[in-house]
Design a protein around this motif. Structure first.
Motif: not given
Length: 126
Positions: A104-125
């Motif tokens: 619970r130290t993180g807000r907007d810095r990615d290096y504060d986060y311990d666990y990550w999902g695999q990602g999902t693509q969003v495409t806006v045309s």
């Protein structure tokens, strides 16, 4: 802790999408949770965070470019984080990642986060 992001897709400018991130293996309700995104050729960028502020209390934060268009929320009973994205713009095109911070130290810095999902693509045309 495992995170599984889903809900991405292709939409036209002005459209909406709702991303989901299902968590397992941890105490989801006490973590800071966030969404980040990475567009081609650009470093990973903070999008929104849901910060634990006490039992059942969370504070939300957003990058300026999405404030008023995106809404982060969580359902702790389902161990799921959401990102409702409205009024989408072509510049929102990216791979979106959910992340969890057990300390619970993180807000907007990615290096504060311990666990990550695999990602999902969003495409806006346009």
């Amino acid at each position: 802790v495992q995170l599984q992001a889903s809900g991405g897709g292709s939409v036209q400018s002005g459209g909406s999408l709702k991303l989901s991130c299902a968590g397992s293996g941890g105490t989801f309700s006490t973590y800071n949770l966030a969404w980040f995104r990475r567009a081609p050729g650009i470093e990973r960028e903070f999008v929104a965070a849901s910060q634990w502020s006490g039992v059942g209390i969370y504070m939300n934060a957003y990058v300026d470019s999405v404030r008023g268009r995106f809404t982060i929320s969580r359902d702790n009973a389902k161990n799921t984080l959401y990102l409702q994205m409205n009024s989408l713009k072509p510049e929102d095109t990216a791979v979106y990642y959910c992340a969890a911070d057990a300390d619970r130290t993180g807000r907007d810095r990615d290096y504060d986060y311990d666990y990550w999902g695999q990602g999902t693509q969003v495409t806006v045309s346009s």
